[in-house]
Scaffold this motif. Sequence first.
Motif, PDB file in Angstrom:
ATOM      1  N   PHE A 176       0.786  -1.232   0.000  1.00  0.00           N
ATOM      2  CA  PHE A 176       0.000   0.000   0.000  1.00  0.00           C
ATOM      3  C   PHE A 176       0.825   1.294   0.000  1.00  0.00           C
ATOM      4  CE2 PHE A 176      -2.374  -3.229   2.529  1.00  0.00           C
ATOM      5  CZ  PHE A 176      -3.293  -3.569   1.544  1.00  0.00           C
ATOM      6  N   THR A 182      -4.253   0.003  -8.095  1.00  0.00           N
ATOM      7  CA  THR A 182      -5.190  -0.558  -7.117  1.00  0.00           C
ATOM      8  C   THR A 182      -5.873  -1.809  -7.651  1.00  0.00           C
ATOM      9  OG1 THR A 182      -5.574   1.584  -6.074  1.00  0.00           O
ATOM     10  CG2 THR A 182      -7.297  -0.071  -5.824  1.00  0.00           C
ATOM     11  N   SER A 183      -6.177  -1.827  -8.944  1.00  0.00           N
ATOM     12  CA  SER A 183      -6.844  -2.991  -9.538  1.00  0.00           C
ATOM     13  C   SER A 183      -5.985  -4.241  -9.416  1.00  0.00           C
ATOM     14  CB  SER A 183      -7.167  -2.725 -11.002  1.00  0.00           C
ATOM     15  OG  SER A 183      -5.984  -2.439 -11.750  1.00  0.00           O
ATOM     16  N   ALA A 186      -5.996  -5.367  -5.760  1.00  0.00           N
ATOM     17  CA  ALA A 186      -7.267  -6.036  -5.474  1.00  0.00           C
ATOM     18  C   ALA A 186      -7.286  -7.443  -6.052  1.00  0.00           C
ATOM     19  CB  ALA A 186      -8.424  -5.213  -6.051  1.00  0.00           C
ATOM     20  N   VAL A 193     -11.620  -2.710  -3.211  1.00  0.00           N
ATOM     21  CA  VAL A 193     -10.945  -1.560  -3.819  1.00  0.00           C
ATOM     22  C   VAL A 193     -10.998  -0.346  -2.900  1.00  0.00           C
ATOM     23  CG1 VAL A 193     -11.063   0.136  -5.684  1.00  0.00           C
ATOM     24  CG2 VAL A 193     -11.217  -2.308  -6.208  1.00  0.00           C
ATOM     25  N   ILE A 196      -8.473  -0.732  -0.165  1.00  0.00           N
ATOM     26  CA  ILE A 196      -7.110  -0.562  -0.678  1.00  0.00           C
ATOM     27  C   ILE A 196      -6.787   0.915  -0.840  1.00  0.00           C
ATOM     28  CG2 ILE A 196      -5.601  -0.955  -2.654  1.00  0.00           C
ATOM     29  CD1 ILE A 196      -7.150  -3.602  -3.092  1.00  0.00           C
ATOM     30  N   LYS A 197      -7.725   1.677  -1.413  1.00  0.00           N
ATOM     31  CA  LYS A 197      -7.498   3.115  -1.594  1.00  0.00           C
ATOM     32  C   LYS A 197      -7.348   3.817  -0.251  1.00  0.00           C
ATOM     33  CE  LYS A 197      -9.654   3.654  -6.141  1.00  0.00           C
ATOM     34  NZ  LYS A 197     -10.724   4.308  -6.935  1.00  0.00           N
ATOM     35  N   LYS A 200      -3.876   2.976   1.005  1.00  0.00           N
ATOM     36  CA  LYS A 200      -2.885   3.725   0.235  1.00  0.00           C
ATOM     37  C   LYS A 200      -2.846   5.185   0.676  1.00  0.00           C
ATOM     38  CE  LYS A 200      -2.093   1.191  -4.035  1.00  0.00           C
ATOM     39  NZ  LYS A 200      -1.750   1.360  -5.446  1.00  0.00           N
ATOM     40  N   ASN A 207      -2.166   5.637  -7.227  1.00  0.00           N
ATOM     41  CA  ASN A 207      -2.817   4.786  -8.227  1.00  0.00           C
ATOM     42  C   ASN A 207      -3.969   4.009  -7.596  1.00  0.00           C
ATOM     43  OD1 ASN A 207      -1.799   5.310 -10.776  1.00  0.00           O
ATOM     44  ND2 ASN A 207      -0.072   3.926 -10.526  1.00  0.00           N
TER      45      ASN A 207
END
Length: 207
Positions: A176, A182-183, A186, A193, A196-197, A200, A207
């Motif tokens: 992260f 990100t895709s 995931a 998603v 994850i964002k 990050k 990204n």
Amino acid sequence: MIFPIFFTFVLLLSTSHAADFCVGDLKAPESPAGYSCKKAEKVTVDDFVFSGLGVAGNTSNIIKAAVTPAFAAQFPGVNGLGISLARLDLASGGVIPFHTHPGASEVLLVTQGSIVAGFISSANSVYYKTLKKGDIMVFPQGLLHFQLNGGGYPATAFVSFSSPSPGLQILDFALFKNDLPTSLVAATTFLDVAQIKKLKGVLGGTN
């Protein structure tokens, strides 16, 4: 006949100390084999002494923990010797997230408080325990492991490694704190998603 033998003996005496150690030349680049050796005439006793582990690290950060290394980059006397040390400070709730040392096995000695520590084998077997003052635990080279202070007061440990440059990769940062799309994160972790964002954003990834 005597002169060549005497000359060889004197030469061995004058250079033998160079084979005893290889104090790292920190002005030179580091390679996988370590630093190149400092010239013998520039080596001093201070190259073999490190005082940085006597001071607690700053734990006012996101993981509430600090690691103070005494690796070859900080302690050039260990260069080439296959050993190094570090100090670990954990505030209440502090954690060293899952991480690996690609270049070394690790031994942890708790000197204050209690620390939950463990590792996962390549067969995905889990080994963890709450360690008290005076307890030690070993973490085999390259395996994911962690340390967590679950107590209500600070904890301290000292760590030894079987390499002067053990290396470090923290799993959360690897996932992260980078620009991997990100895709892809995931797809390879099965995480949501949005989560994850969020991670990050906390750890500095894009990204």
